[in-house]
Design a protein around this motif. Structure first.
Motif, PDB file in Angstrom:
ATOM      1  N   ARG A  82      -2.242   2.005  -9.302  1.00 45.97           N
ATOM      2  CA  ARG A  82      -1.939   2.613 -10.505  1.00 45.97           C
ATOM      3  C   ARG A  82      -1.839   4.230  -9.589  1.00 45.97           C
ATOM      4  N   LYS A  83      -0.295   5.022 -10.783  1.00 45.19           N
ATOM      5  CA  LYS A  83      -0.245   6.585  -9.658  1.00 45.19           C
ATOM      6  C   LYS A  83      -1.787   7.394  -9.807  1.00 45.19           C
TER       7      LYS A  83
ATOM      8  N   TYR B   9      13.648  -3.418 -10.279  1.00 48.04           N
ATOM      9  CA  TYR B   9      12.715  -3.314  -9.966  1.00 48.04           C
ATOM     10  C   TYR B   9      12.500  -1.665 -10.624  1.00 48.04           C
TER      11      TYR B   9
ATOM     12  N   ILE C 204      -1.951  -3.958  -6.664  1.00 46.98           N
ATOM     13  CA  ILE C 204      -0.746  -3.377  -7.203  1.00 46.98           C
ATOM     14  C   ILE C 204      -1.718  -1.939  -7.376  1.00 46.98           C
TER      15      ILE C 204
ATOM     16  N   GLY D 191       4.408  -7.419  -3.161  1.00 47.91           N
ATOM     17  CA  GLY D 191       6.018  -7.433  -3.576  1.00 47.91           C
ATOM     18  C   GLY D 191       7.133  -7.975  -2.707  1.00 47.91           C
TER      19      GLY D 191
ATOM     20  N   GLY E 191      12.144   1.615  -9.286  1.00 45.44           N
ATOM     21  CA  GLY E 191      10.884   2.413  -8.256  1.00 45.44           C
ATOM     22  C   GLY E 191       9.638   1.637  -8.510  1.00 45.44           C
ATOM     23  N   LEU E 192       9.306   0.681  -9.143  1.00 44.09           N
ATOM     24  CA  LEU E 192       7.932  -0.205  -9.089  1.00 44.09           C
ATOM     25  C   LEU E 192       7.197  -0.626  -7.436  1.00 44.09           C
ATOM     26  N   PHE E 193       8.304  -0.701  -7.168  1.00 42.39           N
ATOM     27  CA  PHE E 193       8.237  -1.745  -5.924  1.00 42.39           C
ATOM     28  C   PHE E 193       7.025  -0.808  -4.937  1.00 42.39           C
ATOM     29  N   GLN E 194       6.893   0.038  -5.260  1.00 43.26           N
ATOM     30  CA  GLN E 194       6.292   0.921  -4.503  1.00 43.26           C
ATOM     31  C   GLN E 194       4.280   1.189  -4.952  1.00 43.26           C
ATOM     32  N   PHE E 195       4.493   0.715  -6.028  1.00 44.40           N
ATOM     33  CA  PHE E 195       2.903   0.571  -7.029  1.00 44.40           C
ATOM     34  C   PHE E 195       2.451  -0.792  -5.877  1.00 44.40           C
ATOM     35  N   PHE E 196       3.222  -2.346  -5.695  1.00 43.62           N
ATOM     36  CA  PHE E 196       2.876  -3.368  -5.128  1.00 43.62           C
ATOM     37  C   PHE E 196       2.198  -3.246  -3.811  1.00 43.62           C
TER      38      PHE E 196
ATOM     39  N   CYS F  76      -3.196  -8.319 -10.638  1.00 42.27           N
ATOM     40  CA  CYS F  76      -3.169  -9.024 -11.291  1.00 42.27           C
ATOM     41  C   CYS F  76      -1.676 -10.185 -11.379  1.00 42.27           C
TER      42      CYS F  76
END
Length: 169
Positions: A41-42, A4, A39, A16, A6-11, A49
């Motif tokens: 966002r930054k 992923y 999720i 996740g 690093g995308l997991f940090q946003f879930f 979603c």
């Protein structure tokens, strides 16, 4: 199983985990998935979603690719929530107002009746649903049909106040 990156940090954590399990099952067993996930966002905003995945198999049945998408449905969820809140307010008003209210279809059949309306005719709201004005108020139905058709023709609501003869006179 995909990385992923690093995308997991946003879930959200539980989402996740659910997504990771669904992806693993899709890759390992060919099981498609569609999950609602949350999720962050930054910039700190939260979004809702739908994550979908469709495994593609080769001729031997082995999963060779996973086609997936992530669709933001936050606006749709907000609209649905606002609609539920609006319906709840309407229902509260409809059920608690100190006035009889009836809603009809264009042919004069009862669609919805509040308790106060039903009590005026010594009935229950369920007695009216799907029945016509003629069935429920036969001695006044002609006048009510005229009013109803006028409302339908003009495409706007109306308020009427009447003395309605009841079963007991």
């Amino acid at each position: 199983v995909p990385n992923y990156g690093g995308l997991f940090q946003f879930f959200e954590k539980v989402d996740g985990i659910r997504l990771n399990t669904a992806v693993e099952n899709a890759v390992k067993y060919g099981i498609p998935y569609s999950l609602e996930i949350r999720i962050h966002r930054k910039d700190g905003t939260k979004r809702v979603c739908i994550a979908t995945g469709l495994p593609e198999k080769n001729t031997t049945g082995k999963v060779v690719r996973l086609v997936g998408s992530l669709q933001d449905i936050t606006d749709q969820k907000n609209i649905e929530e606002n609609l539920r809140a609006s319906e709840s307010k309407y229902r509260l008003l409809f059920e608690n107002i100190n006035a009889g209210i009836a809603i009809f279809d264009p042919l004069g059949n009862f669609l919805l009746v509040n308790e106060q309306y039903a009590q005026l005719l010594y009935s229950k709201p369920s007695d009216f649903i799907g029945r016509s004005l003629g069935e429920m108020i036969p001695n006044r139905s002609e006048l009510y049909y005229q009013r109803l058709f006028k409302v339908v023709k003009e495409k706007k609501g109306a308020f009427f106040e009447d003395k309605i003869p009841t079963k007991t006179g």
